[in-house]
Write a protein that holds these residues in place. Structure first.
Motif, mmCIF file in Angstrom:
data_model
loop_
_atom_site.group_PDB
_atom_site.id
_atom_site.type_symbol
_atom_site.label_atom_id
_atom_site.label_comp_id
_atom_site.label_asym_id
_atom_site.label_seq_id
_atom_site.Cartn_x
_atom_site.Cartn_y
_atom_site.Cartn_z
ATOM 1 N N GLY A 87 33.393 46.107 44.297
ATOM 2 C CA GLY A 87 34.334 45.348 45.119
ATOM 3 C C GLY A 87 34.999 46.069 46.451
ATOM 4 N N ARG A 117 25.319 40.067 45.385
ATOM 5 C CA ARG A 117 25.840 38.840 44.765
ATOM 6 C C ARG A 117 26.762 38.274 45.777
ATOM 7 N NH1 ARG A 117 29.863 38.377 39.353
ATOM 8 N NH2 ARG A 117 30.501 36.575 39.648
ATOM 9 N N VAL A 119 29.655 36.509 47.498
ATOM 10 C CA VAL A 119 31.079 36.044 47.193
ATOM 11 C C VAL A 119 31.657 34.789 47.657
ATOM 12 C CG1 VAL A 119 33.276 37.089 47.538
ATOM 13 C CG2 VAL A 119 31.537 38.558 47.027
ATOM 14 N N THR A 261 29.143 43.617 40.341
ATOM 15 C CA THR A 261 30.525 43.515 40.403
ATOM 16 C C THR A 261 31.259 42.769 39.542
ATOM 17 O OG1 THR A 261 30.042 43.761 42.990
ATOM 18 C CG2 THR A 261 32.177 43.455 42.293
ATOM 19 N N VAL A 266 35.063 39.655 42.092
ATOM 20 C CA VAL A 266 34.530 38.704 42.902
ATOM 21 C C VAL A 266 35.441 37.617 43.179
ATOM 22 C CG1 VAL A 266 32.630 37.037 43.117
ATOM 23 C CG2 VAL A 266 32.080 39.430 42.251
ATOM 24 N N ASP A 298 31.309 31.686 45.658
ATOM 25 C CA ASP A 298 30.714 32.332 44.478
ATOM 26 C C ASP A 298 29.390 31.825 44.058
ATOM 27 O OD1 ASP A 298 30.428 34.106 42.355
ATOM 28 O OD2 ASP A 298 32.249 33.280 41.192
#
Length: 324
Positions: A87, A117, A119, A261, A266, A298
């Motif tokens: 992160g 990924r 966020v 992560t 997140v 997300d």
């Protein structure tokens, strides 16, 4: 001894399971890095620096913007994908780094949907189709009819092959069934300069870059490439309103971290970024450059980014663009 061994193993296992949670609870405990995969002083860089300042206030730790340009954003994207998934390293990602570049390049070394990924989304941004005021084009239909009557006779500038300014034109050609001649430049500035000089007839450009020239009567705005009219140009119709709904194309941006992560990290980042994009001063600052918050967080943003891959691949195929 066996009893103690079992106890030690149980304690070690518990510590292993608790450790990520403890780290997430302490997050962030030091400065963070936001990698911007484009050169300084551009739209992406300006948005990122505003985001970094606001995030630092919310998270209580410095957020350092690191420009890592190259390969249309893929150098920076690859660096974040290979970073430690804790992160502390984030990516300012776009429709380019997450989708379009997968079709533009033959040698992309990461799979963004798997290696990065999502966020939280940031902003969507449209371009506007402008023509030199000396041209006969007073509407989008004027332009389309001219291109149909004389295929290839209409020249359009872009900031470079594969950029949003190029792909928006490719989308229009596909939707309207026309053929125009592409004149790529090394950046939006030189392209706009040649349109203003009358060396090229039209281009898709960013509203903040062309507003003053439209007001001065040097350029004529024909249509907005996005799905809604712009506050800065309320009289300019969208592609759909001008009769070409399939020509709509909007760019977008968001924050990504390396896959793996922790969920709690997140979630903390997503909450903070959401606060920034909803702040009234940020919304006003972005509206001034015709950028608008998307409001996806997300998993919702992850699904959106994944669904964008085939859509942008189709646009790239329409353009015929390929980059080395």
């Amino acid at each position: 001894m066996k009893h103690w061994s079992k106890t030690l193993l149980a304690v070690a296992a518990a510590a292993f399971l608790v450790a990520p949670q403890a780290r997430a609870q302490d997050y962030p405990s030091r400065s963070l890095t936001l990698v911007v995969p484009f050169a300084a002083a551009g739209i992406s860089d300006n948005q990122s620096r505003l985001l970094a300042r606001k995030l630092a206030d919310i998270l209580g730790q410095p957020v350092v913007v690191e420009n890592r340009p190259g390969a249309s954003g893929m150098i920076g994207a690859e660096a974040v994908a290979h970073a430690k998934p804790d992160g502390y390293t984030m990516l300012y990602g776009t429709h380019g780094t997450q989708a379009a570049n997968l079709a533009l390049f033959d040698n992309v070394r990461i799979d963004p949907p798997k290696d990065l990924r999502a966020v939280h989304s940031l902003f969507r941004q449209s371009t506007v189709l402008v023509a030199n005021a000396a041209t006969p084009y007073r509407s989008l239909d004027d332009l389309v009819q001219a291109a149909r009557q004389r295929p290839g006779s209409v020249n359009y500038a872009s900031a470079g092959s594969g950029t949003q300014t190029h792909l928006a034109a490719a989308k229009l050609q596909s939707a309207a069934g026309i053929s125009m001649t592409h004149v790529p430049y090394k950046g939006a500035g030189p392209a706009l300069s040649d349109v203003l000089a009358g060396n090229v007839e039209i281009m898709f450009s960013y509203p903040e870059s062309v507003s003053q020239h439209i007001a001065a009567g040097k350029l004529r705005a024909l249509a907005v490439a996005g799905t809604s009219r712009l506050d800065a140009m309320p009289a300019v119709p969208t592609m759909a309103e001008a009769g070409y709904p399939d020509a709509a194309l909007e760019g977008w941006s968001g924050v990504f971290v390396p896959a793996g992560t922790p969920d709690a990290v997140v979630a903390r980042l997503a909450d903070a970024i959401g606060q920034v994009t909803r702040a009234q001063d940020v919304v006003a600052a972005m509206a001034a450059i015709s950028s608008f918050p998307m409001g996806l967080s997300d998993r919702e943003f992850q699904r959106f980014a994944e669904e964008e891959v085939p859509r942008w691949k189709a646009v790239v195929r329409q353009s015929g663009a390929r980059l080395e």
